[in-house]
Design an enzyme around this catalytic site. Structure first.
Site, short mmCIF file in Angstrom:
data_model
loop_
_atom_site.label_atom_id
_atom_site.label_comp_id
_atom_site.label_asym_id
_atom_site.label_seq_id
_atom_site.Cartn_x
_atom_site.Cartn_y
_atom_site.Cartn_z
N TRP A 50 37.00 49.27 28.03
CA TRP A 50 38.02 49.72 28.98
C TRP A 50 38.81 50.84 28.32
O TRP A 50 38.94 50.87 27.09
CB TRP A 50 38.94 48.56 29.37
CG TRP A 50 38.17 47.41 29.93
CD1 TRP A 50 37.82 46.26 29.28
CD2 TRP A 50 37.65 47.29 31.25
NE1 TRP A 50 37.10 45.44 30.13
CE2 TRP A 50 36.98 46.05 31.34
CE3 TRP A 50 37.68 48.13 32.38
CZ2 TRP A 50 36.35 45.62 32.50
CZ3 TRP A 50 37.05 47.68 33.53
CH2 TRP A 50 36.40 46.45 33.60
N TRP A 102 33.61 37.12 31.97
CA TRP A 102 34.53 37.87 31.09
C TRP A 102 35.73 37.06 30.65
O TRP A 102 36.25 37.24 29.56
CB TRP A 102 34.98 39.18 31.76
CG TRP A 102 35.94 39.03 32.90
CD1 TRP A 102 35.65 38.69 34.18
CD2 TRP A 102 37.36 39.27 32.86
NE1 TRP A 102 36.78 38.68 34.95
CE2 TRP A 102 37.86 39.04 34.17
CE3 TRP A 102 38.26 39.66 31.87
CZ2 TRP A 102 39.20 39.17 34.49
CZ3 TRP A 102 39.60 39.79 32.19
CH2 TRP A 102 40.06 39.55 33.49
N GLU A 155 40.34 40.04 39.60
CA GLU A 155 41.79 40.22 39.59
C GLU A 155 42.38 40.68 40.91
O GLU A 155 43.38 41.40 40.92
CB GLU A 155 42.18 41.21 38.46
CG GLU A 155 41.80 40.71 37.09
CD GLU A 155 42.21 41.66 35.97
OE1 GLU A 155 42.82 41.16 35.00
OE2 GLU A 155 41.92 42.87 36.04
#
Ligand code: ACM
Ligand code: ZN
Length: 688
Positions: A467, A392, A326
């Site tokens: 997370w 992912w 990201e």
């Protein structure tokens, strides 16, 4: 069929004697025999292990209840006893298989490695029908269990950046992970929300980068004046970090339990906290301007290599995880240093800057005997030649990696992200979104059907990621983790033909009780509410199968069943990504016309909408329902206007009209608000 038999035998055994033990992950082969072993608090322990290996096992055994915390004697038992027998040869140094043989006089655990002995012991601990809650005494049915894992890598990722967790909390989770034969703990140590590891050469990382003025991540990220850091010791400063001694303690504690701790140091993105502490590493040279390192600046590499040198000295793990996910490449486009680097290296795209960094860091790690592990973005701009890809964003990254002959670890969001709702969202604490009940986690198979035999062997394993953006408290963290991580553990260990959800579910119920007794805070599986009732059966109504014309297109990623979706009778579940909810984002509106094929008597028209604020899926701000006989001239039947209420993290709302009318065409419009924009999702337009 071969695998059905053990389940049946155990069921029979449970029927004829009160044996309540159940093992997760389910062993490969269980052969029940006549009789049982009576384990008392003073059953002696023996081993042929020597030296450090014997000391390590003895140290671990000390943490267990009697008789396991008794002294570990050298030699073979002549009378009653438990014998840890390391065989002279192992299939490989990383072999984890074992044989657990329970007779009426002796229990023998045989394995070629200490890991195998450890896993035989874990199976035994779960196989005992305990007599009380405080000792390990009890009855063990006579059995031969032969067991070996499907995957070498069975992981759990703990996010300690978004909310810091104490060393004690980490150690507590290691105990449970080891029980379920998870063998990797991936620590997400660095991210915008806080840097969590002492680095001697860069003290500002933990003097400033580990502390923030706002406790809850959500308030810090979205709130006013948020996303800033404060000096350690500032009144109200929230955060923390592990000292290097803490890390050594965690690594050793995990190693005694055959868990390798893998550190993750994020680069080139997710690094706001670093750039607040060392702004010279940002493209602008100023703090709070980006989360991405300047890749044109040599100082960035000096910093990263120095940090990684300290990290490698603390973590013996073969893998060092470098994040890679990201990164927002926008800042690099206008940075003179980054542009100069691109020119010097003949690069055309900023994605090549990202891969330039990853490749350089890989060479550095390889030169120090380590392997690079990164999120699947590390493929973009060219995959580093020895890297392992953690897939992912679905499985595509993993598939690309194995087709290139490189290893992958599967951790696709749809099955392995444990920060999602595990039960009906209205009954749950706020989560990131999604809906991932235990059963769906369990049904995941990390080897995609499309792979060849050779490619499949490069699927190194599977990992559950937790997370913590929406998980401020420790108890809530455990609640999200258990029992879903047990499903990952079983997927990582068992052959697919040996998996059976109803059987797992009943073992998971017992595991939840055990976890509660041990002071963990698992989700209460016994009271799982389950799927959205609407999603369980197709609904019948007048518009089923009728043609829908889209005046505004649905989004291709959330097309669900395409043009059929809104009149197929299939209702959506607790999440919008389930193939029944259809999503609209372009021009911020849904605008459809249903052709009923003939003028029809109509008494009601209604549709449900879903809101999940995390990913910006909102209830519509405006809904208009109108009808027509000719498809040209429409009469408005109903209109609703409302503001988005972001406080409702997940909710569902029906917008409809009831009355008496006749029409051939039904137009349904729904708009998202100007203030937030975002998505509109609906699953069915029900006409009666
Ligand atoms: C990720 O979830 N950003 C790896
Ligand atoms: Zn730059």
């Amino acid at each position: 069929m071969r695998y059905i038999l053990p389940f049946l035998l155990i069921a029979l055994c449970w029927g004829c004697q009160p044996h309540k033990a159940s093992v997760i992950p389910y062993p490969q082969e269980i052969t029940l025999q006549k009789g049982s072993f009576r384990l008392t608090e003073s059953t002696p322990l023996y081993t042929n292990l020597q030296g450090q290996e014997k000391q390590d096992l003895a140290e671990y055994l000390q943490t267990l209840p009697a008789p396991f915390n008794g002294s570990l004697q050298e030699g073979t038992p002549t009378g009653e006893g438990i014998f840890f027998h390391k065989l002279p040869e192992a299939a490989s140094p990383t072999d984890e298989s074992y044989v657990l043989n329970v007779g009426d006089k002796q229990i023998t655990i045989e394995a070629g490695t200490t890991a195998g002995l450890f896993y035989g012991l874990q199976t035994l601990l779960q196989w005992i029908s305990p007599e009380g809650k405080t000792t390990g005494a009890g009855t063990v049915p006579a059995t031969v269990i032969r067991d070996t894992p499907r995957f070498a890598y069975r992981g759990f990722m703990m996010d300690v950046s978004r909310h810091f967790r104490s060393k004690e909390f980490v150690l507590k989770q290691i105990d449970a992970l080891a029980r379920y034969k998870i063998n990797r703990l991936h620590l997400h140590l660095t991210d915008a929300a806080g840097w969590r590891i002492e680095i001697k050469q860069y003290p500002r990382l933990t003097e400033l980068g580990a502390w923030r003025p706002v406790e809850k991540w959500k308030d810090w990220w979205f709130g006013e004046g948020g996303k800033t850091y404060c000096e350690a010791g500032t009144p109200g400063a929230y955060g923390g970090y592990y000292t290097q001694d803490d890390i050594r303690e965690i690594v050793r504690y995990a190693a005694l339990r055959h868990i390798t701790v893998i550190p993750e140091i994020e680069m080139p993105g997710h690094s706001e906290e670093v750039l607040a502490a060392y702004p010279e590493l940002a493209c602008s040279g100023k703090p709070y301007t980006s989360g991405e390192f300047c890749i044109g600046n040599e100082e960035t590499f000096t910093f990263l290599e120095n940090v990684l040198t300290e990290v490698m000295a603390l973590f013996p793990s073969e893998y060092i995880h470098i994040g890679g996910d990201e990164a927002n490449r926008k800042v690099w486009e206008s940075c003179p240093k980054c542009r100069a680097r691109m020119q010097a290296e003949g690069m055309k795209e900023t994605s090549e800057l990202q891969s330039y960094l990853i490749h350089r860091i890989e060479v550095f790690l390889n030169n120090h005997g380590r392997q690079l592990l990164g999120w699947d973005e590390i493929i973009e701009g060219g995959l580093a030649p020895n890297a392992t890809v953690m897939s992912w964003r679905g499985e595509e990254g993993g598939v690309k990696a194995v087709r290139a002959g490189q290893k992958t670890i599967m951790t696709p969001g749809a099955y392995c992200y444990l920060d999602t709702y595990q039960d009906a969202p209205p009954t749950q604490p706020e989560a990131m979104g999604g809906y991932l009940p235990l059963e769906k986690v369990y049904l995941y198979d990390p080897v995609p059907d499309t792979l060849t035999e050779a490619e499949s062997r490069l699927v190194y394993g599977v990992q559950g990621n937790l997370w913590a953006e929406y998980i401020p408290g420790d108890e809530q963290y455990e609640y999200m983790m258990y029992p879903r991580i047990l499903a990952i553990a079983e997927t990582g260990w068992c052959q697919p033909e040996n998996k059976d959800y109803p059987n797992f579910h009943s073992r998971a119920l017992q595991a939840v009780k055990w976890l509660q007794q041990q002071g963990y805070h698992p989700f209460d599986l016994a009271h799982e509410a389950g799927r959205r009732p609407e999603a369980l059966t197709p609904v019948s109504h007048l518009a089923i199968g009728k043609k829908v014309t889209y005046n505004a297109p649905y989004n291709n990623t959330y097309a669900a069943q395409g043009d059929k979706t809104l009149t197929d009778g299939q209702r959506g579940d607790w999440t919008y990504s389930d193939g029944a909810w259809q999503g609209f984002i372009s021009s911020r509106r849904m605008d459809v016309v249903i052709d009923m094929e003939a003028v029809t008597d109509i008494h009601s028209i209604e549709a449900d909408f879903i809101q999940v604020t995390g990913p910006e899926v909102f209830l519509p701000c405006e809904v208009v329902i109108s009808i027509s006989e000719d498809g040209e001239n429409y009469t408005e039947l109903a209109r609703y206007n409302q503001e988005v209420n972001r406080d409702q993290a997940v909710c569902f709302k029906k917008y409809g009209w009831q009355g008496e009318t006749r029409a051939r065409y039904i137009r349904y419009e729904a708009r998202s608000g100007k203030q937030y924009g975002g998505w509109v999702f609906t699953d069915e337009i029900i006409v009666r």
